[in-house]
Design an enzyme around this catalytic site. Structure first.
Site, PDB file in Angstrom:
ATOM      1  N   TYR B 143      27.228  -0.560  58.834  1.00  0.00           N
ATOM      2  CA  TYR B 143      26.354   0.318  58.759  1.00  0.00           C
ATOM      3  C   TYR B 143      26.519   1.555  60.108  1.00  0.00           C
ATOM      4  CZ  TYR B 143      22.587   3.358  57.687  1.00  0.00           C
ATOM      5  OH  TYR B 143      21.368   4.555  57.377  1.00  0.00           O
ATOM      6  N   HIS B 181      24.670   7.087  55.253  1.00  0.00           N
ATOM      7  CA  HIS B 181      23.719   7.905  54.375  1.00  0.00           C
ATOM      8  C   HIS B 181      23.966   9.416  54.788  1.00  0.00           C
ATOM      9  CE1 HIS B 181      21.532   4.222  53.830  1.00  0.00           C
ATOM     10  NE2 HIS B 181      21.525   4.530  52.771  1.00  0.00           N
TER      11      HIS B 181
END
Lengths: 851, 230
Positions: B143, B181
């Site tokens: 991530y 994101h």
């Protein structure tokens, strides 16, 4: 050795000696014990056992045994020798020499003892004794090279260079023609160079040259050979030849300033004060232009002309010099340029240049007139440079704005924070300076320089406690430990002088230096001792001798100067406010508000706990190392500081007498320093030695009549003598007459206008007004004026001193360095000059007191 | 290209968005637990970040071509450690309008070589901060918490270099999935990541609070054993 023992024990004795030499102490101890079982009072065995125990860190037992051994066998050279070794290991060299001498009385030709003695004599600078011992060694063993060389060095150190040369030549006479063999070429070459430098030293330049020509093929160190040759030729006035050698040296290293200066000297183009005629400047420019073509990569060849060029040519050269360094990003660029600010006019030229560069990069991304795009960091480094420039010129407001701009451009460059801290320091806000230094430190926890810098700033801001926190957070490295030591000291001082005294800031700062230096010196001495034999063995003679000379000059060294000055200030401070007994201290504490009292107590407790912990750690270290001492690698652990807080140091009977000792050293070694005489003045005023104080004032005026400190001392002095009672005794009358006679001289000399006002001077003037003249009204007016000119100063409580507290929040949610609204720019230097208007207040006062 | 990526880790994502806490079982790889607890929400955070992100994708490419390899040669990467973590904090303060909590920094340090500071001629000018996560079934994915370069140093290929570093390292360790994101209106950043093979795999509504739009995309890149592009 061990001759009085039966054969079996005699053999065991040999085992002890051998085990000692090979550092197998346990084995030696066992052998000693088995002899002592049969002959419990055998002196030599007792001594050897003591010596062995000494190496196992059992000092008190060691002394006891060695002394008992000696008592039992006063006629044994072994016992005396061992006793000497024991003293030597504790650096009691004088005692050790006495022991060796006793040993030699019994066994005059013992080579080992003679050698040990000679080392100690060199260490203690007993030079005539050194020569003697070395001579004896040589006559005992003339076939050892080392003995010849040692004898020569002894003569050299004893200021008898020609005798040293004779010894060396005699030694060469003993050698075969094809000497040296391949494996000793370097040693032999060093000996030859040493001899040549001796020739040069006694002015026998032709002999030196002749020797060099004859022995060139045998000299391995070609660089030293060339340097020596060039130097001798120069001294002989053969400038052309010397120059061409220096030029060939430049070819080898075009960044060695010494070579450039030497070439200049050969051409008759060198002046010590940097002043050159227009004609000389022309020739110098031509010289450096031609060198620049040859050595395009040398930075020295571009930097040196900045010293002698003026005006437009200077600007042009400076431009060329700084551009690549700004592109590359060289944080030290400003300190490289800072000597130029002493030259009249150059600061202005640099300012224009820097601003032009900044503007060009902002608008076009390129240097003025260049098509080449600069990397983004160039703007950063330009702003960095400009900020330091304004700091140097005392325009702190602009400097701070510029550095803030740089920080918002690239917030990750540590140097920016360090410099911002320095600016705030110069502007008089020590707390903010310390906060910035701490921020810089937090950005690279592995950087020792930043640690030290931070501690310094914190000490200046009287934040002893915080320093300790830093100390705990940071890995314990050597510097830091010594710093912790000094902080302990500083904290103690803070407790003792609970009231904020003047010099307080300095006190902290200075005392630490002194502390560090003290340990530094003792380390150095120890190192030097090992060198005595090492250098003789390795034949690095020239380095050896210059090292010894350095050691002898140490007292003139800058740091020693600083440290001694600090020590003197401390002692004077002690005199002014003698340390308080514990009850008084308690009284003092009860006066404080409860919160503060609690804090102080906590601080003391913490300090005690810490000291205890450290002592324990040290002990652990020691036991650990003595366990590992079998390996023989153990470095001598530093003895635990018995007085970590300097308490004993502080409880001295007569601080002024101690201070006088240091002052004598300063007067002998740095008599040309203003500070020496200022201290002498302050000290003698306290000792009521009016004439000595007067002498100091005269020296000050002679050195620099425009220095604010000279001025201040003078004012204080006349203020003092005017308040002296009418002379009673003859000697007092005499003093009075002398002063009357000298008075007119002095008055004419001083009271020139002060050119540049530094914040410290203004603070000093304020203190003078407040304390010496006791004129609160004038003092307040002065303070108000100063607060205008030094808005960041916490001392004068300037308007920005509070905003600029710059408390650094490590959580970083609103980083203050970007958040401060831009302040209106400070007026230029010319305006600061109007401060001179207020100087008249002081001048009036001083003339009042003179009348 | 600061904040180019994503304003990832925008605090205030709903609890429901955190991945299943499977990673608790994963001692051997020393993985971190799920993502941070929701923190404070900040108004306008992405607005500011958004403007700072201008000129991401294309600007980067064209500029780095124009300046040639010189800039890249001046750039080097270094790991994030406790001794220099302050540099990362300084960068984030300048780049993102969000304060990251201690866990973010712990994760960055714990990810070892996956988080890097970029130095441009010895000045720290950018960083990529990653966290390793363990999926159900034991596979590991990366991530990307933040990726950013200080404004004056954008367009020099530094962001690309940081991203490529993570691709290469993932390939070496047989990690096949990377994700991050991005706020749905951050076209430049989306274009930038698409250029590197990221694809929109999910839209999370109301991911952000107090900023418009409050939605974000999840961008994911799957890599095989093959080497990265560029």
């Amino acid at each position: 050795m061990g001759s009085s023992l039966p054969p079996k024990e005699a053999n065991l004795f040999k085992v002890i000696v051998k085990s000692y030499e090979t550092k197998q102490y346990k084995k030696g101890l066992k052998a000693a014990d088995s002899i002592l079982k049969k002959f419990p009072e055998h002196g030599e065995t007792l001594s050897m056992k003591g010596l062995t125990l000494n190496c196992m860190d059992r000092k008190s037992e060691a002394y006891e045994l060695v002394r008992r051994g000696l008592k039992n066998d006063l006629k044994s050279h072994v016992c005396w020798h061992v006793y000497g070794l024991l003293y030597r290991s504790d650096r009691e060299y004088r005692e050790a020499i006495k022991c060796y001498r006793n040993a030699l009385r019994i066994d005059p030709d013992n080579i080992e003892i003679l050698r040990d003695l000679s080392l100690l004599q060199a260490q203690m600078r007993d030079l005539s004794g050194f020569v003697e011992t070395r001579q004896q060694l040589l006559s005992l063993k003339p076939n050892h090279r080392m003995n010849w060389i040692g004898f020569a060095v002894a003569h050299h150190l004893n200021s008898n260079s020609s005798k040293a040369i004779e010894v060396l030549e005699a030694y060469e006479g003993t050698l075969e023609d094809d000497y040296p063999p391949d494996n000793e070429r370097y040693e032999h070459s060093e000996m030859l160079l040493y001899k040549i430098s001796l020739f040069e030293e006694c002015g026998m330049l032709d002999r030196a040259l002749e020797e060099m020509q004859k022995k060139e093929s045998k000299i391995v160190d070609k660089l030293s050979f060339k340097e020596q040759m060039a130097s001798v030729l120069f001294k002989l006035g053969r400038f052309d030849e010397s120059e061409s050698i220096y030029r060939s040296l430049l070819f080898m290293n075009p960044d060695n300033y010494k070579y450039f200066i030497a070439v200049q000297k050969c051409l008759g183009l060198y002046s010590d004060n940097g002043q050159y005629s227009a004609d000389d400047v022309e020739r110098l420019s031509a010289l450096y232009n031609s060198l620049k073509e040859k050595y395009a990569w040398s930075s020295a060849v571009k930097r040196i002309p900045l010293d002698f060029l003026e005006g437009d040519k200077f600007q042009e050269a400076a431009d060329i010099y700084v551009r690549p360094l700004l592109t590359k990003g060289v944080p030290s660029l400003f300190s490289d340029l800072s000597p130029l600010y002493e030259h009249p006019g150059k600061a202005n030229i640099l300012e224009q240049l820097f601003l032009k560069i900044e503007d060009s990069i902002r608008t076009s991304g390129c240097f003025p007139g260049s098509p080449q795009k600069e990397p983004p960091s160039t703007l950063l480094w330009t702003m960095f440079l400009i900020s330091q420039h304004y700091d140097r010129r005392g325009q702190y407001e602009i400097a701070l704005n510029k550095i803030d701009e740089a920080i918002s451009h690239t917030p990750t460059v540590i140097d920016l924070y360090s410099v911002k801290g320095k600016i705030l320091q110069h502007a008089g806000n020590f707390a903010a300076a310390a906060a910035l230094a701490d921020e810089a430190r937090s950005m690279d926890l592995a950087d020792r320089y930043l640690n030290s810098e931070c501690v310094m700033q914190m000490l200046q801001a009287d934040q002893g406690e915080k320093v300790m926190c830093v100390g705990v957070n940071v890995n314990s490295n050597a510097e830091f430990n010594s710093m912790k030591g000094m902080v302990g000291l500083a904290e103690k001082t803070a407790v003792l002088f609970t009231k904020d005294g003047d010099q307080h800031n300095n006190l902290h700062d200075m005392q630490c230096m002194w502390y560090e230096l003290a340990s530094g010196e003792s380390y150095f001495r120890q190192d030097q001792f090992d060198f005595h034999s090492y250098c003789l063995r390795k034949m690095t003679l020239r380095a050896y001798v210059s090292m010894l000379k350095f050691q002898d000059r140490l007292h003139a060294h800058e740091y020693f100067h600083k440290a001694a000055a600090g020590a003197i200030r401390c002692y004077m401070k002690l005199h002014d406010s003698p340390s308080k007994s514990s009850t008084e201290e308690n009284d003092e504490m009860s006066k404080l508000p409860p919160a503060q009292r609690k804090k102080l107590r906590q601080k003391q407790k913490k300090a005690e706990a810490r000291a205890k912990r450290e002592a324990e750690e040290k002990q652990e270290d020691e036991t650990a190392s003595s366990n590992s001492s079998k390996s023989g690698k153990k470095q001598n652990a530093r003895p635990v500081d018995l007085d970590p807080h300097g308490e004993k140091l502080v409880q001295i009977e007569d601080p002024l007498a101690e201070a006088t000792k240091y002052l004598k050293l300063l007067q002998n070694n740095s008599s040309s320093s203003l500070e020496t005489h200022i201290l002498s003045f302050e000290l003698n005023m306290r000792k009521q030695k009016v004439l000595l104080a007067f002498q100091a004032v005269k020296q000050l005026i002679k050195l620099d009549e425009n220095n604010p400190d000279s001025h201040r001392c003078l004012i204080k002095f006349f203020h003092k003598i005017n308040s002296l009672p009418t002379p009673g005794t003859d000697s007092e009358k005499l003093i009075c007459n002398v002063l009357e006679a000298e008075r007119p001289d002095i008055r004419d000399n001083v009271l020139g206008l002060v050119n540049e006002w530094q914040i410290q001077d203004c603070i000093d003037v304020h203190k003078l007004l407040e304390t010496v003249f006791g004129d609160q009204d004038v003092a307040n007016r002065w303070k108000a004026r100063c607060a205008e000119y030094f808005p960041y100063s916490t001392y004068f409580e300037g308007i920005k001193s509070a905003i600029a507290a710059y408390i650094v929040d490590h959580s970083l949610d609103n980083s203050p360095e970007n958040g401060i609204a831009p302040n209106p720019q400070l007026k230029s230097e010319g305006e600061i000059g109007t401060l001179n208007g207020t100087v008249h207040i002081v001048d009036d006062l001083s003339s009042l007191s003179i009348r | 290209l600061a904040g180019r990526p994503t304003t990832p880790e925008r605090e205030g994502q709903p609890e429901a968005e955190t991945p299943p806490p499977c990673s608790r079982r994963t001692q051997p790889l020393k993985l971190r637990r799920g993502r941070e607890r929701p923190g404070r929400r900040r108004t306008g955070a992405v607005r500011e970040g958004g403007s700072a992100r201008m000129g991401a994708g294309e600007g980067e490419v064209s500029a780095s071509k124009a300046k040639g390899g010189g800039a890249v040669e001046r750039t080097s990467l270094d790991g994030v450690r406790d001794k220099n973590v302050m540099q990362l904090k300084k960068l984030n303060t300048a780049l993102f309008p969000v304060r990251y909590n201690d866990k973010y920094y712990q994760d960055a340090i714990a990810s070892k070589d996956f988080s890097k500071l970029a130095y441009y001629s010895d000045i720290c000018v950018g960083a990529i901060a990653c966290r390793l996560e363990k999926k159900e079934g034991g596979a590991v994915r990366v991530y990307i918490m933040t990726l950013g370069v200080l404004a004056p140093y954008r367009g020099l290929g530094i962001g690309t270099k940081l991203l490529n570093h993570v691709f290469d390292l993932s390939a070496k360790q047989n990690i096949s999935e990377l994700y991050l994101h991005v706020q749905t209106n951050n076209d430049d950043a989306i274009a930038f990541y698409k250029k590197f093979g990221f694809e929109i795999t999910q839209t999370i509504h109301n991911y952000y609070m107090n900023i418009t739009p409050p939605d974000c995309y999840v961008l994911t890149k799957f890599i095989g054993q093959a080497a990265t592009k560029k």
